[in-house]
Motif scaffolding. Structure first.
Motif, PDB file in Angstrom:
ATOM      1  N   PHE A   9       0.846  -1.191   0.000  1.00 44.76           N
ATOM      2  CA  PHE A   9       0.000   0.000   0.000  1.00 44.76           C
ATOM      3  C   PHE A   9       0.877   1.236   0.000  1.00 44.76           C
ATOM      4  CE2 PHE A   9      -2.117   3.471   2.170  1.00 44.76           C
ATOM      5  CZ  PHE A   9      -3.385   3.469   1.622  1.00 44.76           C
ATOM      6  N   ASN A  11       0.244   5.777  -0.351  1.00 41.10           N
ATOM      7  CA  ASN A  11      -0.716   6.849  -0.592  1.00 41.10           C
ATOM      8  C   ASN A  11      -0.214   8.143   0.039  1.00 41.10           C
ATOM      9  OD1 ASN A  11      -3.030   8.081  -1.532  1.00 41.10           O
ATOM     10  ND2 ASN A  11      -4.372   7.257   0.059  1.00 41.10           N
ATOM     11  N   ILE A  48      -3.111  -1.645   4.586  1.00 46.87           N
ATOM     12  CA  ILE A  48      -3.645  -0.284   4.459  1.00 46.87           C
ATOM     13  C   ILE A  48      -3.051   0.572   5.570  1.00 46.87           C
ATOM     14  CG2 ILE A  48      -5.716   1.166   4.564  1.00 46.87           C
ATOM     15  CD1 ILE A  48      -7.324  -1.185   3.508  1.00 46.87           C
ATOM     16  N   GLU A  50      -3.558   4.627   6.409  1.00 46.84           N
ATOM     17  CA  GLU A  50      -4.113   5.933   6.054  1.00 46.84           C
ATOM     18  C   GLU A  50      -3.864   6.934   7.174  1.00 46.84           C
ATOM     19  OE1 GLU A  50      -5.315   7.058   3.363  1.00 46.84           O
ATOM     20  OE2 GLU A  50      -6.106   5.389   2.166  1.00 46.84           O
ATOM     21  N   SER A  96     -10.744  -0.869   1.929  1.00 45.37           N
ATOM     22  CA  SER A  96     -10.372   0.544   1.868  1.00 45.37           C
ATOM     23  C   SER A  96     -10.816   1.239   3.147  1.00 45.37           C
ATOM     24  CB  SER A  96     -11.011   1.220   0.648  1.00 45.37           C
ATOM     25  OG  SER A  96     -10.671   2.595   0.582  1.00 45.37           O
TER      26      SER A  96
END
Length: 500
Positions: A9, A11, A48, A50, A96
């Motif tokens: 992952f 981002n 993930i 975030e 997600s």
């Protein structure tokens, strides 16, 4: 290279100032300016990671056999205190996670759980169709607090099946929203969910029987969900094919979408669902990995698996009335464009003349990167001139719809990632606020260039837009683009996310 962990992952955070990366060994957090790693955890594989803006709050989902790192478990971490705030385990794999300062959304294959981020209280559960790719976007702005995700497929009656598109089929918004509302208020019991999913597939998720030629499958719609009222507000008919990527702008007013074909990019007004921009990324299909707005909504970056990033200019380049009347069927458009000449090439790059035509600043030549001046580009430049002349001639004889189609709105700037691998990669871009650079500090990059900005008396200072790109092979690239001239973006810096 073989000893490096696998990247699961990667981002940017909501304002593009930090990078989060999950690997087979743990996760890392990087600062973009100046570039550097400021947090690392090696407790196990992460799928993930975030961030909540630039705060110490992280949402982490594991990717391992260890129960603590299960792909079904969400952990909310405080990086300053090195502590776990809370843990939530879900019935299936988490695909997600999105959050802003008031809401947190967790997407499973067929459900979306919405929480109050201040106390992690479950507010609502949305039952959706299969969303294996985990496609979902949340507005970073808590005032325009929206969540968008693909709508379940529907079977639609059409008198002319072969020419049916998402823009010439009329669906009453009230009926669509009422149907969604009834579905959202249904039971969240897993058995009930499975039964509902099965009924939905029978009703609208399966192809129509061969004997009924007037039935088509429509699966390119996007649901806009209000996170304050916890109700769907509208269904936007965005594409004919399945949605491959979608993204809300930083202020939550615009929505960008791309289909699985990846040739047409559309931008919609979130308040009323109207289409305000339409861009042609290229003629050849490709996988769109991400869409990213600039903070001021003036630019849109589109990353594809071909290692190319296109920058589209919004604002003055809005669709005119003719373009708004276009038949929006991607396949029909591609056939016509290929027949009468298009500006695209197999690398989805743009030459100098094409960039100048699209930039609305014809008096200023677009930036040209000498490293991308290949023989193929020179050949395409001459052929594109002929194509445009043919398009202008044909436009005098064709209806408005076709003549406007022959002059599609193209990208303003582009860049090609110099990835060390020949395999397709996934990349994500973040467009930062304009900066001022001194030509003297980069003599090799800005040779024979002077400032085009009237605001600066010093010709050694130029204004540029930073475009940061992170890729699945573990690099962060910093490009710059001239906000007025467009053309080729210039690579300024490159960093490895694996190095210590």
């Amino acid at each position: 290279m073989s000893n490096q962990p696998v990247i699961n992952f990667i981002n940017f955070n909501q304002n593009g100032s930090c990078i989060s990366m999950g690997t087979s060994q743990g996760f890392k957090i990087f600062n973009c300016e100046p570039f550097g790693r400021f947090y690392q955890d090696d407790e196990g594989g992460c799928g993930i990671v975030e961030m909540l803006f630039s705060t110490s709050l992280l949402a982490v989902v594991g990717m391992g056999e260890n129960p603590a790192m299960s792909p079904r478990r969400l952990r909310m971490l405080n990086t300053k205190r090195h502590s776990v705030i809370c843990e939530v385990t879900f019935p299936t794999t988490i695909l997600s996670v999105k959050m802003n300062k008031s809401r947190l959304a967790v997407l499973l294959q067929e459900q979306i759980y919405i929480y109050d981020i201040s106390n992690m209280r479950l507010l609502h559960t949305i039952e959706t169709s299969m969303n294996a790719q985990g496609i979902m976007s949340m507005s970073p702005n808590s005032e325009n607090n929206y969540l968008v995700y693909p709508s379940p497929p529907k079977v639609i009656n059409s008198e002319i099946k072969d020419h049916a598109t998402t823009n010439n089929i009329t669906i009453k918004k009230t009926e669509a929203v009422d149907d969604l509302t009834r579905k959202d208020n249904s039971s969240s019991n897993p058995s009930d969910t499975a039964q509902q999913s099965q009924q939905q597939q029978q009703a609208g998720g399966e192809p129509a029987p061969p004997g009924n030629a007037n039935k088509i499958i429509k699966n390119g719609d996007v649901i806009v969900f209000n996170l304050q009222t916890l109700q769907p507000t509208m269904v936007i008919e965005s594409h004919k094919g399945e949605i491959a990527a979608l993204q809300l702008s930083a202020d939550g007013t615009l929505l960008a979408t791309a289909s699985e074909k990846g040739t047409i990019i559309r931008v919609f007004n979130v308040e009323n669902g109207s289409k305000v921009y339409q861009f042609r990324r290229g003629t050849y299909p490709t996988k769109i990995s991400s869409l990213s707005f600039s903070k001021d909504n003036q630019f849109l970056a589109v990353c594809s698996s071909s290692k190319t990033v296109h920058i589209f200019k919004l604002g003055k380049n809005t669709l005119d009335n003719k373009s708004n009347e276009l038949n929006s069927d991607d396949e029909v458009n591609d056939d016509l464009v290929q027949r009468y000449g298009d500006e695209d090439d197999e690398d989805e790059e743009m030459d100098e003349e094409a960039a100048s035509l699209n930039s609305n600043h014809s008096s200023k030549e677009p930036v040209v990167d000498a490293t991308r001046s290949t023989m193929g580009r020179m050949i395409r430049k001459s052929s594109q001139r002929l194509s445009r002349k043919a398009a202008k001639t044909l436009g005098a004889y064709f209806p408005i719809k076709v003549s406007s189609l022959l002059e599609p709105s193209r990208h303003f700037a582009s860049l090609k990632i110099t990835a060390p691998t020949n395999q397709p990669i996934k990349s994500i871009a973040a467009i930062d606020d304009p900066i001022e650079l001194s030509i003297k500090e980069y003599p090799d990059l800005f040779e024979n260039q002077t400032s085009t900005n009237g605001d600066h008396q010093n010709s050694d200072i130029i204004k540029m837009i930073p475009i940061r790109v992170v890729s699945s092979e573990g690099f962060m690239y910093k490009y710059i683009s001239d906000p007025e001239r467009g053309g080729d973006c210039i690579l300024l810096e490159q960093y490895s996310l694996h190095s210590d």
